[in-house]
Design a protein around this motif. Structure first.
Motif, PDB file in Angstrom:
ATOM      1  N   THR A 211       0.840  -1.189   0.000  1.00 56.70           N
ATOM      2  CA  THR A 211       0.000   0.000   0.000  1.00 56.70           C
ATOM      3  C   THR A 211       0.881   1.248   0.000  1.00 56.70           C
ATOM      4  O   THR A 211       2.058   1.198   0.358  1.00 56.70           O
ATOM      5  CB  THR A 211      -0.949   0.014   1.211  1.00 56.70           C
ATOM      6  OG1 THR A 211      -0.177  -0.093   2.423  1.00 56.70           O
ATOM      7  CG2 THR A 211      -1.931  -1.138   1.132  1.00 56.70           C
ATOM      8  N   TYR A 212       0.283   2.370  -0.386  1.00 54.43           N
ATOM      9  CA  TYR A 212       1.048   3.601  -0.617  1.00 54.43           C
ATOM     10  C   TYR A 212       0.413   4.754   0.138  1.00 54.43           C
ATOM     11  O   TYR A 212      -0.811   4.843   0.254  1.00 54.43           O
ATOM     12  CB  TYR A 212       1.085   3.924  -2.116  1.00 54.43           C
ATOM     13  CG  TYR A 212       1.645   2.806  -2.953  1.00 54.43           C
ATOM     14  CD1 TYR A 212       2.990   2.770  -3.310  1.00 54.43           C
ATOM     15  CD2 TYR A 212       0.821   1.758  -3.382  1.00 54.43           C
ATOM     16  CE1 TYR A 212       3.501   1.723  -4.064  1.00 54.43           C
ATOM     17  CE2 TYR A 212       1.327   0.708  -4.120  1.00 54.43           C
ATOM     18  CZ  TYR A 212       2.673   0.693  -4.463  1.00 54.43           C
ATOM     19  OH  TYR A 212       3.181  -0.341  -5.199  1.00 54.43           O
ATOM     20  N   GLY A 213       1.265   5.640   0.640  1.00 51.28           N
ATOM     21  CA  GLY A 213       0.750   6.796   1.348  1.00 51.28           C
ATOM     22  C   GLY A 213       1.661   8.001   1.178  1.00 51.28           C
ATOM     23  O   GLY A 213       2.732   7.924   0.558  1.00 51.28           O
ATOM     24  N   VAL A 214       1.217   9.129   1.709  1.00 47.53           N
ATOM     25  CA  VAL A 214       2.016  10.355   1.725  1.00 47.53           C
ATOM     26  C   VAL A 214       2.135  10.819   3.174  1.00 47.53           C
ATOM     27  O   VAL A 214       1.169  10.765   3.936  1.00 47.53           O
ATOM     28  CB  VAL A 214       1.385  11.473   0.866  1.00 47.53           C
ATOM     29  CG1 VAL A 214       1.474  11.139  -0.603  1.00 47.53           C
ATOM     30  CG2 VAL A 214      -0.073  11.721   1.255  1.00 47.53           C
ATOM     31  N   HIS A 215       3.333  11.237   3.558  1.00 50.48           N
ATOM     32  CA  HIS A 215       3.577  11.758   4.903  1.00 50.48           C
ATOM     33  C   HIS A 215       4.372  13.047   4.776  1.00 50.48           C
ATOM     34  O   HIS A 215       5.411  13.084   4.102  1.00 50.48           O
ATOM     35  CB  HIS A 215       4.353  10.753   5.753  1.00 50.48           C
ATOM     36  CG  HIS A 215       3.516   9.632   6.284  1.00 50.48           C
ATOM     37  ND1 HIS A 215       3.392   9.351   7.632  1.00 50.48           N
ATOM     38  CD2 HIS A 215       2.756   8.714   5.640  1.00 50.48           C
ATOM     39  CE1 HIS A 215       2.591   8.309   7.792  1.00 50.48           C
ATOM     40  NE2 HIS A 215       2.191   7.901   6.589  1.00 50.48           N
ATOM     41  N   MET A 216       3.895  14.088   5.439  1.00 56.56           N
ATOM     42  CA  MET A 216       4.566  15.388   5.366  1.00 56.56           C
ATOM     43  C   MET A 216       4.862  15.904   6.771  1.00 56.56           C
ATOM     44  O   MET A 216       4.032  15.785   7.680  1.00 56.56           O
ATOM     45  CB  MET A 216       3.690  16.415   4.639  1.00 56.56           C
ATOM     46  CG  MET A 216       4.367  17.764   4.434  1.00 56.56           C
ATOM     47  SD  MET A 216       3.233  18.997   3.745  1.00 56.56           S
ATOM     48  CE  MET A 216       2.313  19.464   5.219  1.00 56.56           C
ATOM     49  N   VAL A 253       0.888  15.780   8.276  1.00 57.92           N
ATOM     50  CA  VAL A 253      -0.114  15.326   7.309  1.00 57.92           C
ATOM     51  C   VAL A 253       0.246  13.908   6.900  1.00 57.92           C
ATOM     52  O   VAL A 253       1.418  13.615   6.633  1.00 57.92           O
ATOM     53  CB  VAL A 253      -0.156  16.240   6.063  1.00 57.92           C
ATOM     54  CG1 VAL A 253      -1.054  15.641   4.981  1.00 57.92           C
ATOM     55  CG2 VAL A 253      -0.634  17.642   6.441  1.00 57.92           C
ATOM     56  N   ALA A 254      -0.736  13.025   6.851  1.00 57.40           N
ATOM     57  CA  ALA A 254      -0.483  11.648   6.422  1.00 57.40           C
ATOM     58  C   ALA A 254      -1.779  11.042   5.909  1.00 57.40           C
ATOM     59  O   ALA A 254      -2.851  11.296   6.468  1.00 57.40           O
ATOM     60  CB  ALA A 254       0.076  10.809   7.562  1.00 57.40           C
ATOM     61  N   GLY A 255      -1.685  10.260   4.846  1.00 57.27           N
ATOM     62  CA  GLY A 255      -2.875   9.611   4.309  1.00 57.27           C
ATOM     63  C   GLY A 255      -2.520   8.652   3.195  1.00 57.27           C
ATOM     64  O   GLY A 255      -1.397   8.650   2.686  1.00 57.27           O
ATOM     65  N   ASN A 357       4.772   3.961  11.976  1.00 59.74           N
ATOM     66  CA  ASN A 357       5.336   4.390  10.693  1.00 59.74           C
ATOM     67  C   ASN A 357       5.659   5.880  10.688  1.00 59.74           C
ATOM     68  O   ASN A 357       6.554   6.331   9.966  1.00 59.74           O
ATOM     69  CB  ASN A 357       4.414   4.016   9.529  1.00 59.74           C
ATOM     70  CG  ASN A 357       3.073   4.697   9.577  1.00 59.74           C
ATOM     71  OD1 ASN A 357       2.661   5.234  10.595  1.00 59.74           O
ATOM     72  ND2 ASN A 357       2.360   4.670   8.453  1.00 59.74           N
ATOM     73  N   CYS A 358       4.973   6.657  11.529  1.00 58.66           N
ATOM     74  CA  CYS A 358       5.278   8.084  11.630  1.00 58.66           C
ATOM     75  C   CYS A 358       6.629   8.293  12.311  1.00 58.66           C
ATOM     76  O   CYS A 358       7.349   9.255  12.008  1.00 58.66           O
ATOM     77  CB  CYS A 358       4.178   8.813  12.389  1.00 58.66           C
ATOM     78  SG  CYS A 358       2.579   8.740  11.549  1.00 58.66           S
ATOM     79  N   LEU A 363      12.439   9.880  11.813  1.00 63.32           N
ATOM     80  CA  LEU A 363      13.857   9.514  11.798  1.00 63.32           C
ATOM     81  C   LEU A 363      14.483   9.894  10.464  1.00 63.32           C
ATOM     82  O   LEU A 363      15.623  10.414  10.413  1.00 63.32           O
ATOM     83  CB  LEU A 363      14.016   8.011  12.059  1.00 63.32           C
ATOM     84  CG  LEU A 363      13.637   7.517  13.457  1.00 63.32           C
ATOM     85  CD1 LEU A 363      13.824   6.012  13.548  1.00 63.32           C
ATOM     86  CD2 LEU A 363      14.453   8.221  14.529  1.00 63.32           C
ATOM     87  N   ASP A 364      13.764   9.647   9.377  1.00 59.64           N
ATOM     88  CA  ASP A 364      14.250  10.035   8.051  1.00 59.64           C
ATOM     89  C   ASP A 364      14.424  11.557   7.979  1.00 59.64           C
ATOM     90  O   ASP A 364      15.422  12.053   7.437  1.00 59.64           O
ATOM     91  CB  ASP A 364      13.259   9.549   6.990  1.00 59.64           C
ATOM     92  CG  ASP A 364      13.621   9.993   5.590  1.00 59.64           C
ATOM     93  OD1 ASP A 364      14.592   9.451   5.032  1.00 59.64           O
ATOM     94  OD2 ASP A 364      12.939  10.891   5.063  1.00 59.64           O
ATOM     95  N   PHE A 365      13.480  12.294   8.533  1.00 56.96           N
ATOM     96  CA  PHE A 365      13.556  13.761   8.564  1.00 56.96           C
ATOM     97  C   PHE A 365      14.809  14.215   9.333  1.00 56.96           C
ATOM     98  O   PHE A 365      15.556  15.095   8.883  1.00 56.96           O
ATOM     99  CB  PHE A 365      12.292  14.315   9.221  1.00 56.96           C
ATOM    100  CG  PHE A 365      12.241  15.814   9.338  1.00 56.96           C
ATOM    101  CD1 PHE A 365      11.705  16.588   8.313  1.00 56.96           C
ATOM    102  CD2 PHE A 365      12.720  16.459  10.471  1.00 56.96           C
ATOM    103  CE1 PHE A 365      11.647  17.974   8.413  1.00 56.96           C
ATOM    104  CE2 PHE A 365      12.671  17.835  10.588  1.00 56.96           C
ATOM    105  CZ  PHE A 365      12.133  18.596   9.552  1.00 56.96           C
ATOM    106  N   PHE A 366      15.045  13.621  10.485  1.00 58.43           N
ATOM    107  CA  PHE A 366      16.195  14.012  11.302  1.00 58.43           C
ATOM    108  C   PHE A 366      17.522  13.671  10.627  1.00 58.43           C
ATOM    109  O   PHE A 366      18.506  14.408  10.762  1.00 58.43           O
ATOM    110  CB  PHE A 366      16.110  13.342  12.673  1.00 58.43           C
ATOM    111  CG  PHE A 366      15.025  13.893  13.550  1.00 58.43           C
ATOM    112  CD1 PHE A 366      14.573  15.196  13.407  1.00 58.43           C
ATOM    113  CD2 PHE A 366      14.443  13.103  14.530  1.00 58.43           C
ATOM    114  CE1 PHE A 366      13.568  15.713  14.216  1.00 58.43           C
ATOM    115  CE2 PHE A 366      13.442  13.610  15.350  1.00 58.43           C
ATOM    116  CZ  PHE A 366      13.003  14.914  15.189  1.00 58.43           C
TER     117      PHE A 366
END
Length: 395
Positions: A211-216, A253-255, A357-358, A363-366
């Motif tokens: 499955t696929y999502g977007v996280h901001m 934001v995530a969905g 998952n958030c 962690l990726d952001f940091f």
């Protein structure tokens, strides 16, 4: 799971869909020749023995001698960054624990469509696969541990057959996860990134598809008391009564990404629906910064049945906003937003307050913003694990 009423399920399946019967190809299985090849490639003796044990058990129609543990969150307490990754990306790796990996692989049924008999599209629990026995449009093969959609020659026909089945499954009220029916379609892709079919979002974990999502992550930069600019992140808390991960912290934001929707347009929509962020600001200032991928085995916090499989791709975005841009809930799924310092976010991560998952997205952001560096323990493994290669085709 409780016993299932197969007759009742069949009553819900429309009979007018065309039926096609085609032979099946094997699901995952190591043959004797493949094992010998593995040995000649100098795999260690334990790996070869584990593989042979699993293959012989399948050949003799015997269960592999390992009980798969119920997935559970890592206990409350200070969690390391790798703990956070292990909690979300918890499907075993072949390189780390061959026996556990093979025990998982040889337990599940592989999902196929008839036109691509060599391409697995997902992993299905045996208790779920059993529901499909004798149903129109499907062929369950215990010897090969495979479930194949045998109806449909194109995306529309396959999607129609899948919809008929999942709606019937919902009507029986047997699966808890289907009580969260969303009327949203998720895409399933083939080996050449072509759309094979779509299915109801709530049913995706039953089939173990990608499955696929977007996280901001939205953040501000502000200098205070003559010091250098300090970063603060907008962090929402999920509503306590939300079916999945209620009360936990989330990304700004995530969905999910629906069939026919691009990641960017999905983000713009979610930013308005979840955070009331102005469309013009999002379109102008947001930056696409990559993906985060993982393979999750669901626990009780996800809602519905546990042990369901959830390989996921999250498209990741950053948005730096001015101080006067304040996210606000626009529905009852978010309790509120809080502007947190980096230290406050890291403490909340250690305390296990974030949806699994958030936590990975943060962690990726940091890492990308040089907050986590090569000096931090487990840095190399962190970077690699945030971008897992998935076993199934992706878009």
């Amino acid at each position: 799971m409780a016993s299932f009423n197969f007759s009742k399920l069949k009553e819900y399946i429309p009979s007018e869909l065309p039926k096609v019967s085609l032979p099946l190809m094997p699901s995952f299985k190591m043959s004797g020749t493949e094992l010998e090849d593995a040995e000649t490639r100098h795999l260690d003796e334990q790996t070869a023995n584990d593989s042979r044990q699993a293959a012989e058990a399948i050949a003799e129609d015997e269960p592999f001698s390992m009980v798969l543990a119920e997935p559970k969150p890592i206990p409350v307490g200070p969690k390391s960054n790798l703990d956070l990754i292990n909690e979300c990306d918890n499907f075993p790796y072949h390189q780390k624990n061959t026996q556990l990996y093979l025990a998982h692989i040889n337990t599940y049924y592989g999902l196929y469509v008839k036109d691509y008999p060599n391409t697995e599209l997902g992993y299905i629990l045996p208790s779920v696969a059993e529901v499909f026995r004798g149903l129109p449009d499907w062929k369950l093969n215990d010897a090969e541990r495979s479930l194949t959609l045998i109806t449909g020659n194109n995306e529309e026909e396959r999607s129609r057959a899948v919809a008929a089945t999942t709606k019937a499954m919902r009507a029986t009220e047997h699966f808890e996860v289907l009580k969260g029916w969303r009327d949203e379609l998720y895409p399933v892709y083939g080996p050449d990134r072509e759309l094979l079919f779509s299915m109801e979002r709530a049913a995706s974990a039953l089939f173990g598809i990608v499955t696929y999502g977007v996280h901001m992550t939205a953040y501000t930069m502000k200098a205070e008391d003559g010091e250098d600019e300090a970063m603060r992140l907008w962090v929402p808390r999920r509503a306590a009564n939300k079916q999945t991960y209620g009360g936990m912290l989330d990304n700004t934001v995530a969905g999910g990404i629906s069939t026919g929707e691009s990641p960017f347009e999905s983000l713009v929509r979610e930013a308005q629906e979840e955070a009331s962020l102005p469309e013009d600001i999002v379109r102008r200032d947001v930056k696409a910064v990559g993906t985060v991928t993982y393979f999750h085995i669901r626990d009780h916090r996800a809602g519905g049945e546990t042990r369901l499989l959830q390989p996921e791709v999250q498209y990741v975005y950053d948005l730096q906003v001015a101080e006067d841009v304040v996210p606000k809930p626009s529905d009852d799924e978010v309790a509120g937003f809080e502007l947190k310092t980096v230290d406050e976010v890291q403490k909340a991560l250690r305390d296990g307050e974030f949806k699994p998952n958030c936590a990975l997205v943060l962690l990726d952001f940091f890492i990308r913003h040089n907050i986590l560096t090569s000096e931090d323990p487990g840095y190399i493994e962190m970077v690699a694990r945030l971008h897992r290669h998935l076993e199934f085709p992706t878009r």
